[in-house]
Design a protein around this motif. Structure first.
Motif, PDB file in Angstrom:
ATOM      1  N   ASP A 195       0.829  -1.207   0.000  1.00 32.32           N
ATOM      2  CA  ASP A 195       0.000   0.000   0.000  1.00 32.32           C
ATOM      3  C   ASP A 195       0.865   1.260   0.000  1.00 32.32           C
ATOM      4  O   ASP A 195       1.809   1.379   0.770  1.00 32.32           O
ATOM      5  CB  ASP A 195      -0.926  -0.009   1.224  1.00 32.32           C
ATOM      6  CG  ASP A 195      -1.876   1.175   1.208  1.00 32.32           C
ATOM      7  OD1 ASP A 195      -2.545   1.348   0.177  1.00 32.32           O
ATOM      8  OD2 ASP A 195      -1.923   1.917   2.182  1.00 32.32           O
ATOM      9  N   VAL A 196       0.498   2.184  -0.876  1.00 36.11           N
ATOM     10  CA  VAL A 196       1.331   3.368  -1.069  1.00 36.11           C
ATOM     11  C   VAL A 196       1.248   4.334   0.108  1.00 36.11           C
ATOM     12  O   VAL A 196       2.108   5.188   0.259  1.00 36.11           O
ATOM     13  CB  VAL A 196       0.914   4.118  -2.351  1.00 36.11           C
ATOM     14  CG1 VAL A 196       1.325   3.334  -3.572  1.00 36.11           C
ATOM     15  CG2 VAL A 196      -0.588   4.381  -2.367  1.00 36.11           C
ATOM     16  N   LEU A 197       0.213   4.222   0.927  1.00 37.67           N
ATOM     17  CA  LEU A 197       0.069   5.163   2.028  1.00 37.67           C
ATOM     18  C   LEU A 197       0.568   4.591   3.344  1.00 37.67           C
ATOM     19  O   LEU A 197       1.201   5.277   4.128  1.00 37.67           O
ATOM     20  CB  LEU A 197      -1.404   5.569   2.189  1.00 37.67           C
ATOM     21  CG  LEU A 197      -2.023   6.270   0.984  1.00 37.67           C
ATOM     22  CD1 LEU A 197      -3.509   6.456   1.189  1.00 37.67           C
ATOM     23  CD2 LEU A 197      -1.347   7.608   0.737  1.00 37.67           C
ATOM     24  N   GLU A 216      -1.104  -5.444   1.006  1.00 37.43           N
ATOM     25  CA  GLU A 216      -2.535  -5.650   0.825  1.00 37.43           C
ATOM     26  C   GLU A 216      -2.790  -6.960   0.102  1.00 37.43           C
ATOM     27  O   GLU A 216      -2.066  -7.312  -0.817  1.00 37.43           O
ATOM     28  CB  GLU A 216      -3.140  -4.549  -0.053  1.00 37.43           C
ATOM     29  CG  GLU A 216      -2.740  -3.158   0.300  1.00 37.43           C
ATOM     30  CD  GLU A 216      -3.218  -2.174  -0.750  1.00 37.43           C
ATOM     31  OE1 GLU A 216      -3.633  -1.094  -0.385  1.00 37.43           O
ATOM     32  OE2 GLU A 216      -3.182  -2.508  -1.951  1.00 37.43           O
ATOM     33  N   ALA A 272     -17.711  -4.319   9.197  1.00 37.08           N
ATOM     34  CA  ALA A 272     -16.712  -3.555   8.453  1.00 37.08           C
ATOM     35  C   ALA A 272     -15.745  -4.444   7.698  1.00 37.08           C
ATOM     36  O   ALA A 272     -14.815  -3.956   7.059  1.00 37.08           O
ATOM     37  CB  ALA A 272     -15.948  -2.652   9.418  1.00 37.08           C
ATOM     38  N   GLN A 278      -7.339  -3.811   8.635  1.00 37.44           N
ATOM     39  CA  GLN A 278      -7.594  -2.705   7.728  1.00 37.44           C
ATOM     40  C   GLN A 278      -8.893  -1.973   8.063  1.00 37.44           C
ATOM     41  O   GLN A 278      -8.980  -0.768   7.896  1.00 37.44           O
ATOM     42  CB  GLN A 278      -7.651  -3.254   6.303  1.00 37.44           C
ATOM     43  CG  GLN A 278      -7.576  -2.210   5.228  1.00 37.44           C
ATOM     44  CD  GLN A 278      -6.186  -1.613   5.110  1.00 37.44           C
ATOM     45  OE1 GLN A 278      -5.219  -2.214   5.548  1.00 37.44           O
ATOM     46  NE2 GLN A 278      -6.087  -0.440   4.541  1.00 37.44           N
ATOM     47  N   ARG A 298     -10.072  -1.306  10.872  1.00 32.93           N
ATOM     48  CA  ARG A 298      -9.833  -0.344  11.954  1.00 32.93           C
ATOM     49  C   ARG A 298      -9.069   0.863  11.425  1.00 32.93           C
ATOM     50  O   ARG A 298      -9.270   1.985  11.896  1.00 32.93           O
ATOM     51  CB  ARG A 298      -9.062  -1.013  13.092  1.00 32.93           C
ATOM     52  CG  ARG A 298      -9.910  -2.062  13.782  1.00 32.93           C
ATOM     53  CD  ARG A 298      -9.171  -2.692  14.933  1.00 32.93           C
ATOM     54  NE  ARG A 298     -10.047  -3.637  15.618  1.00 32.93           N
ATOM     55  CZ  ARG A 298     -10.134  -3.725  16.941  1.00 32.93           C
ATOM     56  NH1 ARG A 298      -9.407  -2.954  17.712  1.00 32.93           N
ATOM     57  NH2 ARG A 298     -10.943  -4.603  17.480  1.00 32.93           N
ATOM     58  N   HIS A 338      -9.525   1.939   8.403  1.00 37.15           N
ATOM     59  CA  HIS A 338     -10.589   2.671   7.719  1.00 37.15           C
ATOM     60  C   HIS A 338     -11.364   3.542   8.702  1.00 37.15           C
ATOM     61  O   HIS A 338     -11.631   4.714   8.427  1.00 37.15           O
ATOM     62  CB  HIS A 338     -11.571   1.694   7.054  1.00 37.15           C
ATOM     63  CG  HIS A 338     -10.988   1.018   5.857  1.00 37.15           C
ATOM     64  ND1 HIS A 338     -11.495  -0.153   5.339  1.00 37.15           N
ATOM     65  CD2 HIS A 338      -9.948   1.344   5.072  1.00 37.15           C
ATOM     66  CE1 HIS A 338     -10.778  -0.512   4.295  1.00 37.15           C
ATOM     67  NE2 HIS A 338      -9.838   0.379   4.104  1.00 37.15           N
ATOM     68  N   GLN A 351      -9.419   6.439   9.642  1.00 37.41           N
ATOM     69  CA  GLN A 351      -9.369   7.371   8.520  1.00 37.41           C
ATOM     70  C   GLN A 351     -10.660   8.191   8.456  1.00 37.41           C
ATOM     71  O   GLN A 351     -10.621   9.408   8.271  1.00 37.41           O
ATOM     72  CB  GLN A 351      -9.249   6.566   7.235  1.00 37.41           C
ATOM     73  CG  GLN A 351      -8.167   7.040   6.313  1.00 37.41           C
ATOM     74  CD  GLN A 351      -7.877   5.984   5.264  1.00 37.41           C
ATOM     75  OE1 GLN A 351      -8.763   5.253   4.844  1.00 37.41           O
ATOM     76  NE2 GLN A 351      -6.629   5.900   4.856  1.00 37.41           N
ATOM     77  N   ASP A 352     -11.792   7.514   8.616  1.00 38.93           N
ATOM     78  CA  ASP A 352     -13.086   8.195   8.597  1.00 38.93           C
ATOM     79  C   ASP A 352     -13.145   9.247   9.700  1.00 38.93           C
ATOM     80  O   ASP A 352     -13.600  10.373   9.482  1.00 38.93           O
ATOM     81  CB  ASP A 352     -14.237   7.196   8.808  1.00 38.93           C
ATOM     82  CG  ASP A 352     -14.472   6.343   7.586  1.00 38.93           C
ATOM     83  OD1 ASP A 352     -13.790   6.578   6.569  1.00 38.93           O
ATOM     84  OD2 ASP A 352     -15.337   5.435   7.636  1.00 38.93           O
ATOM     85  N   ALA A 353     -12.671   8.855  10.893  1.00 41.04           N
ATOM     86  CA  ALA A 353     -12.720   9.787  12.014  1.00 41.04           C
ATOM     87  C   ALA A 353     -11.831  10.986  11.730  1.00 41.04           C
ATOM     88  O   ALA A 353     -12.191  12.130  12.029  1.00 41.04           O
ATOM     89  CB  ALA A 353     -12.291   9.082  13.290  1.00 41.04           C
ATOM     90  N   ALA A 365     -11.082  12.122   8.777  1.00 42.04           N
ATOM     91  CA  ALA A 365     -11.638  12.885   7.661  1.00 42.04           C
ATOM     92  C   ALA A 365     -12.688  13.878   8.131  1.00 42.04           C
ATOM     93  O   ALA A 365     -12.872  14.938   7.527  1.00 42.04           O
ATOM     94  CB  ALA A 365     -12.235  11.944   6.629  1.00 42.04           C
ATOM     95  N   VAL A 366     -13.372  13.551   9.217  1.00 41.70           N
ATOM     96  CA  VAL A 366     -14.371  14.476   9.757  1.00 41.70           C
ATOM     97  C   VAL A 366     -13.702  15.798  10.124  1.00 41.70           C
ATOM     98  O   VAL A 366     -14.259  16.873   9.955  1.00 41.70           O
ATOM     99  CB  VAL A 366     -15.072  13.843  10.984  1.00 41.70           C
ATOM    100  CG1 VAL A 366     -15.929  14.866  11.690  1.00 41.70           C
ATOM    101  CG2 VAL A 366     -15.916  12.667  10.533  1.00 41.70           C
ATOM    102  N   GLY A 409     -11.115  16.871   8.573  1.00 43.41           N
ATOM    103  CA  GLY A 409     -10.420  17.376   7.398  1.00 43.41           C
ATOM    104  C   GLY A 409      -9.023  16.836   7.190  1.00 43.41           C
ATOM    105  O   GLY A 409      -8.210  17.435   6.510  1.00 43.41           O
ATOM    106  N   LEU A 424      -6.494  13.362   6.191  1.00 49.39           N
ATOM    107  CA  LEU A 424      -6.498  12.011   5.603  1.00 49.39           C
ATOM    108  C   LEU A 424      -5.613  11.068   6.399  1.00 49.39           C
ATOM    109  O   LEU A 424      -5.561   9.885   6.126  1.00 49.39           O
ATOM    110  CB  LEU A 424      -5.995  12.063   4.154  1.00 49.39           C
ATOM    111  CG  LEU A 424      -7.059  12.106   3.073  1.00 49.39           C
ATOM    112  CD1 LEU A 424      -6.423  11.986   1.716  1.00 49.39           C
ATOM    113  CD2 LEU A 424      -8.104  11.007   3.259  1.00 49.39           C
TER     114      LEU A 424
END
Lengths: 254, 192, 417, 648
Positions: A98-100, A105, A146, A162, A164, A166, A169-171, A173-174, A176, A178
């Motif tokens: 994975d690049v990030l 993966e 999930a 993964q 977790r 995600h 990441q979602d949290a 993103a809220v 702003g 990544l």
């Protein structure tokens, strides 16, 4: 070369340090991992070679007389970073670094089940779904929403939970961002003796950087695993440095 | 000559079947439980998409609202339409969930983060869902008999060109947008 | 053919048999085919089970992820190598004697490859997704190279063989078939060239499959460019045993049909080619082994003796592969013409056994040996389903070969004994 | 128009070309691949929001706090509640898969009386009838005394002249002897491991699901950092604890008494060394360390899959603890206040005379409690009735048995008193996180219905719970620990207390200031016999939650069959050398017999096994036979058994 000294290839390089002196081999990580990742309970035919085990705990016996008699070795995908053996062999890009996150993966939906990656992995960290995974009637209610259950005929392995990542990441993103930061995989959360430290090798202030002297299994192969180990027991270091098992001339207990 | 005619007949027959008959066979039309009017909610109710489809503080996306949140306004029928009556009597009052057929529903192995796309990338709902949010009625739902997925994932026509937002939601559609914006998510960014 | 429906089977049979040769009665032929059909049926049943329930019908497991089937694939693709190599020898090196076996060679190649691909389709967990390799290929993977080349080469072989098929008496009656066949015929040398090119790559890539396994020090080899040495060794070994296998198959066909199918000189030619190639291969293999034992493996942290300390895979297996099944048949085959031709089947068998052993060692021994220092040596016994599928593929080969032998002219020099 | 072969061929050719130019093959190729990714027989989890709730693990008496992740379909994941007072922020391995227990294929869905399915009401009426008839010869087996429902059991039993009994678990065995000698009531002593410098376990599996796993794990973890406490294990086989301990002394089976006597200075080192098989130097060294590395303490009890050490040996251990000053000292065995409002502690079932009961009501709602079937049966008179309140169909049941379906993990209201070995009492409760199946009775409901059928007047569960909460608040002791925020609060206000507890908080008593305690150790008999040395010994070990009459957590197969962390049920694990000496080969079916019973299995060779030792797989199903063979129903049978093995 230690994973800590490498220059960064990906923004994050998640990894682990597992303290073998703390592991009591209780197996909490094994069950927590299976429950988290929707691994079906073993059917009657399941054994240590044909089951789905994203995380296994091996029992190591001290061949020398000195020191502790037994150590337990939790092993999941080592998330090799260099010449990742499974990534280069997959014919259809079902395995990627994975690049990030630097996580290796495995995409069960892309996998055609040729099992070439399994023969390529020196750590045997991959499992194949020899049949359809199945749960006793009604038990589907306990599936983690999930994580997609895998189907028959595909390879799967540890992906550092993964789902977790995600959620983290979602949290993020809220707010702003990544960058998910450090999250907690299921095995790390479950370990009663806190033997597993999860972190980012890129973070010089992080938990991994502070973990002191570590070693990896099969370092000679040059794959630079991001899961590393720590122990004060010499025999474990000696065992890890030696590649390939030698047949015991006689049993190890005299 | 007769061979040529036979050849053309065969050609025409299988082309006709492939382009016209096959899609009829492939998709199965399924009714929505209720005729839902997005437009009236936006205009008369002066609501926004996020009023019902919200991203929670921890980043979880609620998706289709539960009947309880409909009941917040529709405890009593707010109009005289048939749909209104059905909603209140069959769902809100007995606290039953509506079995909506979701046009944009992706397979289990797809992870789509509304938090990342809406909060971080500041994308508008229409960019993926098209004008569904301003439709006055629930358009028909078609299910692919082989895959079990919504037809909107592939797109309404057999050939995937000229797709409008909300029509094509295959992996390649995600990929091309990601490529345009220069953001790579890797495989596990969008899969689970 | 609708207008023939009323013709009794015997008559129908006779109408398809090529002119100028005799064939046994249909009854006798059916008797010959019956056991093979039963074996094929068993294989199909086993394959069906594997497709229906998944691969839990096999005895492979997470540690023995490759088993009998992969070994079979590797071996028969090596044997099928005779097809491309005979083509090269015939069309580019102008060894005209080989005209006598080229059709048989192409057919054997086709059967070996199609058999291998069929087994692979059962061996993979998700055959319906196999086409992903073409849609999302990973250019770094040897298996991608193998898949592309084998698929293309299978098409080439089919086209190469088509003229022989179309030359059947009944098919010749259709003028367009005749024209098609003639046009195709002119293309054959080009196809042989393409075939040789494709073969070169996939035979090599099959070797490369193992040579690139960094995580398996027993198989890992130094590489030239992107190709490990096993890439070249596999190409050479396939070239070496291809003619030998052709020799064996022709002898077996002669024995079964009780006819003389080719001239003795053809056997001598095949044997000599095989012998020279084998010598070359075995020499390079010996050098490669020395480099691997003394350098490659040690750098990975593995002492070579460790590989051979697990019974039954002692050092003897290395000597048998290179010596008994390598140098011995190589020298024997090179002396073809000076030794009794009817005995040449013996060194040819040894050569084939050597290459099969090589594929076995790379598949089975690689997986048996432990990489982790605390791990144990593993073994595996194929399940009846695996063996049945294997048998089914052999039966498929025999049946198709028999039918095509009966109805097309596989051997131009065919004569009654 | 005659259609000939050529036209047909033309038509077919056209159709083929047209087909290739139509979407049919290509779309089907794609769709069939997508079908393989989503086909209907791979289950799809139910979508929906995920929430976290705190609950109570009821797999054993310790009552660790769990954080459950709940989706639309129910609980899908279990994690430890951070730094729980009893759990220490850790759980036993099987708990992570325990949320699957409600769906176990052996789930009991109907009441059974005399082998016939009946309505639950009928079954309860039948139990009431038999309880009435049995009078003083009836007992209720409360596996986890000290709960709210224990008060109900107490009320019912006393109203009808019966008794409440409990089981002596591995953690109880040493403590209850010490309590006897000190003249203190049951449940009044605990271990203060946190302040100990050296812990000697005499056969106790301290590092293998002992006590509350979290507590022992944290101790073990701290040992890696600070070197304290030092774990010394003395036992007759290489248990997991022996393998992990800082120092392990492997004794001749049955020679624990000699070891303890020597450490107490009541037996000379030389003869003790000869009896135990240890070197004199290591014995005298350990004796010295026990006194110098203060505070030290000694824990007995033996393996969970055994009945423990003989009572005489336990008395010696208690006396040794007194001798080294461990009793009443910080880092030793300390006093704890009994839980406010809890009923009289029950007596231990193994001390009830054999065949003295006509009726035994067994509340088998916990998977982590070892209840040897043979022990229960032996306490019953001929034709006695065993009533079981259980969520699962037991492996075996007798013709007179009554089975009543109950709730299991995270279902229904439960409360927990805390671990037996803890230095302080704790209390927590939960209303349950999963819905209760229509057929199942939570223990409190069972007790209430039974009381009603017997016309015994009892308060409701809620009333009793409130009363206890009020008593705790009135006592003004201890604190409330809330997992959600991780904060501690005083337990002074009843309303706040109940609000916090409803969210899954735990009340923790404050420790009793250690002070001198007295115990009558003069009468302890120090004579240590000379046990015979068997050529083969049988041992059984397994994680908590797999030695019960209940089935194992489904994912427990990961621990035994699939990772080989524990011996596999139905297998007899032995060293290859032992197998050779016994002329056995892997896969042979064998019969292992001990003085107490027999168990069948297949030979598995494992270089990690100890020569001369037969490890019996005891996880989950089939564990009752292993328990029997290990003498778990025989008081003082010892942690290992002399064994014989033969092909069967």
């Amino acid at each position: 070369m230690s994973a800590t000294q490498k220059t960064s290839r990906t923004p994050r390089r998640y990894g682990m340090v597992i303290d073998l002196d703390r592991c009591t081999g209780c197996g909490a990580c094994v069950i927590a991992c299976a429950a988290e990742n929707n691994v079906a309970p073993g059917a009657a035919r399941e054994n240590d070679r044909n089951s789905i085990s994203l995380l296994r705990v091996f029992t190591l016996n001290n061949p020398t007389a000195a020191g502790r008699r037994t150590a337990f070795l939790p092993m999941m995908c080592m998330q090799c970073e260099h010449e990742t053996p499974c990534v280069t062999v997959c014919p259809q890009q079902a395995v990627e670094l994975d690049v990030l996150s630097g996580i290796v993966e495995q995409m069960p939906q892309r996998c055609l089940g040729c099992r070439y990656c399994m023969t390529a992995c020196p750590y045997h960290a991959r499992s194949f779904n020899w049949g359809d995974p199945s749960w006793p009637a009604g038990m589907e209610a306990t599936l983690n929403p999930a994580v997609a259950p895998r189907m028959r005929g595909v390879v799967e392995k540890c992906d550092f939970c993964q789902s977790r990542l995600h959620a983290a990441q979602d949290a993020a993103a809220v707010n702003g961002s990544l960058d998910p930061g450090i999250y907690t995989p299921a095995c790390v959360e479950a370990c009663p003796t806190q033997a597993i430290t999860f972190g980012d090798w890129n973070d010089p202030e992080g938990a991994l950087a502070k973990s002191g002297e570590t070693f990896a299994w099969l370092e000679g192969l040059g794959t630079q695993p991001k899961v590393r180990y720590r122990s004060g027991q010499n025999w474990l270091h000696e065992m890890a440095e030696r590649g390939g098992a030698a047949p015991a001339k006689e049993e190890r207990h005299g | 000559m007769r061979v040529l005619i036979a050849f053309l007949l065969g050609l025409a027959g299988s082309l006709a079947f492939g382009w016209w008959g096959f899609p009829q066979l492939l998709y199965q039309r399924e009714p929505q439980p209720l005729q839902y009017n997005h437009k009236i909610h936006i205009e008369k109710g002066s609501m926004e998409c996020s009023s019902c489809h919200e991203v929670a503080a921890d980043g979880q996306f609620a998706g289709i609202p539960r009947t309880a949140s409909c009941g917040a306004c529709h405890a009593e029928p707010l109009g005289k339409t048939e749909a209104e009556k059905i909603l209140v009597t069959s769902y809100v009052a007995p606290e039953r969930e509506l079995d909506w057929k979701v046009y944009s529903r992706q397979p289990m192995n797809v992870r789509f983060s509304h938090a990342v796309h809406v909060n971080k990338a500041a994308m508008k709902c229409e960019e993926c869902h098209g004008g569904r949010g301003s439709a006055t009625a629930a358009e028909p739902f078609y299910r692919n008999r082989v895959t079990g997925e919504s037809r909107n994932v592939w797109g309404p026509r057999m050939i995937r060109v000229g797709l409008k937002p909300g029509e094509g939601m295959k992996m390649s559609d995600c990929e091309s947008c990601h490529e345009q914006k220069g953001v790579s998510a890797g495989c596990l960014g969008c899969h689970r | 053919m609708a207008d023939m429906a009323w013709v009794p089977t015997t008559m129908l049979d006779r109408k398809f048999v090529p002119r100028g040769v005799t064939r046994c009665t249909p009854a006798r032929f059916s008797l010959w085919l019956t056991p093979w059909c039963l074996l094929l049926g068993l294989g199909l049943w086993a394959a069906y089970l594997c497709l229906r329930d998944g691969l839990l019908h096999t005895n492979m497991d997470n540690r023995f992820a490759f088993g009998l089937w992969i070994f079979l694939d590797l071996a028969i693709i090596a044997f099928g190598g005779g097809a491309f190599f005979s083509g090269v020898l015939l069309y580019f090196f102008k060894l005209k004697e080989l005209n006598a076996v080229i059709r048989s060679a192409v057919l054997i190649g086709f059967l070996c490859y199609s058999g291998a691909v069929t087994v692979l389709a059962i061996d993979v967990g998700q055959p319906l997704r196999a086409w992903f390799t073409f849609w999302h290929p990973n250019a770094h993977s040897m298996l991608t190279e193998v898949t592309f080349c084998i698929t293309l080469y299978l098409c080439v072989l089919a086209v190469e063989y088509l003229p022989v098929l179309l030359r059947n008496r009944q098919f010749r009656k259709i003028p367009s078939f005749l024209v098609f066949e003639w046009e195709l015929h002119k293309l054959i040398p080009v196809l042989a060239g393409i075939g040789a090119f494709l073969s070169f790559f996939h035979q090599g890539s099959l070797g490369g499959l193992y040579g690139v396994l960094r995580g398996r020090p027993f198989a890992f080899r130094e590489s030239f460019g992107i190709w490990p040495t096993t890439f070249f060794l596999f190409v050479l070994s396939a070239m070496a045993v291809g003619p030998s296998f052709l020799l064996i198959m022709t002898r077996v066909a002669e024995w079964v049909t009780r006819k003389r199918l080719v001239l003795e000189s053809v056997y001598v030619r095949l044997a000599r080619v095989s012998g020279w190639m084998l010598t070359f291969y075995v020499l390079l293999k010996s050098i490669d082994t020395m480099v691997w034992l003394n350098s490659t493996s040690r750098r990975g942290g593995f002492l070579p003796w460790e590989y051979y300390s697990w019974e039954p895979f002692g050092v003897w297996i290395l000597f048998v592969e290179i010596g008994l099944f390598g140098f011995v048949p190589a020298l024997w085959l090179m002396r073809a013409g000076k030794v009794n031709t009817s005995w040449l089947i013996a060194p040819a068998l040894l050569a084939c056994a050597g290459v099969a052993l090589n594929r076995y060692v790379l598949t089975v021994q690689t997986l048996s040996l432990a990489t982790l220092p605390f791990d144990e040596f593993l073994s595996y016994t194929p399940s009846w389903q695996e063996v049945a599928v294997f048998g089914g593929v052999v039966a498929y080969g025999v049946i198709v070969y028999s039918v095509l032998y009966r109805y097309t002219r596989l051997f131009p020099q065919e004569q009654e004994r | 128009m005659a259609i000939g072969r050529r036209e047909l061929l033309g038509l077919a050719g056209g159709a083929a070309v047209g087909g290739a130019l139509s979407p049919v093959p290509w779309k089907l190729l794609d769709d069939s691949a997508i079908w393989t990714q989503n086909w209907s027989w791979t289950p799809t989890p139910v979508r929906g929001p995920v929430t976290e709730k705190f609950g109570l693990c009821t797999l054993c008496a310790a009552g660790c706090g769990v954080k459950a992740r709940c989706g639309s379909a129910g609980v899908f994941g279990v994690a430890p509640a951070a730094e729980h007072a009893t759990g220490g922020g850790a759980l036993c391995p099987v708990v992570y898969g325990a949320h699957q227990l409600p769906y176990h294929p052996r789930r009991l869905r109907t009441a059974i009386v005399n082998g016939h399915a009946v309505e639950t009401k009928e079954a309860i009426a039948e139990v009431a009838r038999r309880l009435e008839a049995a009078g003083a010869k009836a007992a209720i087996l409360d596996e986890r005394p000290g709960r709210i429902v224990s008060a109900l059991y107490d009320r019912i039993a006393r109203a009808k002249g019966g008794t409440v009994v409990t089981l002596a678990q591995v953690e109880d065995r040493s403590l209850r002897t010490m309590e006897d000698l000190a003249g203190m009531g049951p449940g009044t002593l605990g271990y203060d491991f946190e302040h100990a410098a050296l812990i000697l376990s005499v056969g106790a599996p301290l590092l293998d699901s002992w006590g509350s796993t979290g507590r022992m794990s944290r101790l073990w973890s701290r040992r890696v950092e600070t070197g304290k406490p030092v774990f010394v294990h003395a036992g007759s086989h290489w248990s997991r604890t022996a393998q992990l301990a800082d120092r392990a002394l492997i004794l001749r089976p049955g020679s624990e008494a000699a070891l303890v006597a020597a450490l107490a200075g009541k037996l000379a080192i030389e003869p003790a060394a000869e009896i135990t098989g240890l070197s004199p130097a290591s014995l005298s060294d350990l004796a010295l360390r026990l006194r110098e590395q203060a505070p030290a303490l000694v824990v007995g009890g033996g393996e969970a899959a055994s009945s423990g050490l003989p009572e005489a040996t336990e008395r010696m251990i208690a006396a040794l603890n007194v001798a080294i000053g461990a009793l009443g000292r910080a880092g030793g065995i300390v006093m704890r206040r009994p839980l406010t409002g809890a009923p009289q502690p029950p007596q231990y079932l193994d001390r009830v005379p054999d065949h003295s009961l006509d009726l035994l009501v067994h509340e088998a709602s916990s998977a982590g409690i070892v209840a040897p079937e043979a022990l229960l049966r032996r306490k019953l008179a001929a034709k006695g009735t065993l009533v079981r309140l259980s969520a699962f169909l037991p492996e075996a049941f007798g013709p007179n048995d009554v089975l009543i379906p109950s709730t299991t993990f995270l279902e229904g209201a439960e409360d927990a008193r805390g671990a037996r070995d803890a230095a302080v009492e704790t209390w927590s409760y939960s209303d349950g996180l999963s819905s209760v199946p229509a057929s199942a009775l939570p223990p409190a409901e069972f007790a209430a219905q039974l009381a009603e059928a017997l016309q015994v007047k009892v308060e409701s569960y809620e009333e009793l719970r409130k009363a206890r909460a009020a008593a705790i608040v009135a006592a003004k002791r201890g604190h409330v620990y809330r997992h959600a925020g991780g904060e501690r609060a005083e337990a002074t206000d009843l309303e706040k207390f109940e609000a916090a507890m409803a969210e899954g908080a735990v009340w923790v008593d404050e420790p009793v200031e250690p002070g001198p305690l007295r115990a009558k150790i003069d009468a302890v008999d120090w004579s240590a016999g000379r046990p015979e040395q068997p050529s083969l010994i049988a041992v059984a070990s397994s994680p908590r939650g797999s030695l019960s009459v209940l089935p194992a957590v489904p994912l427990a197969s990961k621990l035994d069959r699939e990772t080989r962390l524990y011996a596999v049920p139905g297998e007899v694990r032995m060293n290859p050398r032992t197998a050779r000496e016994l002329n056995l080969r892997p896969g042979d079916s064998v019969l292992v017999s001990t003085p107490f019973g027999e168990t069948r299995g297949r030979v598995r060779c494992d270089a990690a096994a100890i020569p001369g030792q037969l490890e019996l797989g005891a996880c989950g199903d089939g564990s009752q036979l292993v328990l029997e063979a290990m003498g778990a129903a025989e008081p003082g049978a010892g942690p290992t058994q002399a064994a014989q093995i033969r092909r069967s």
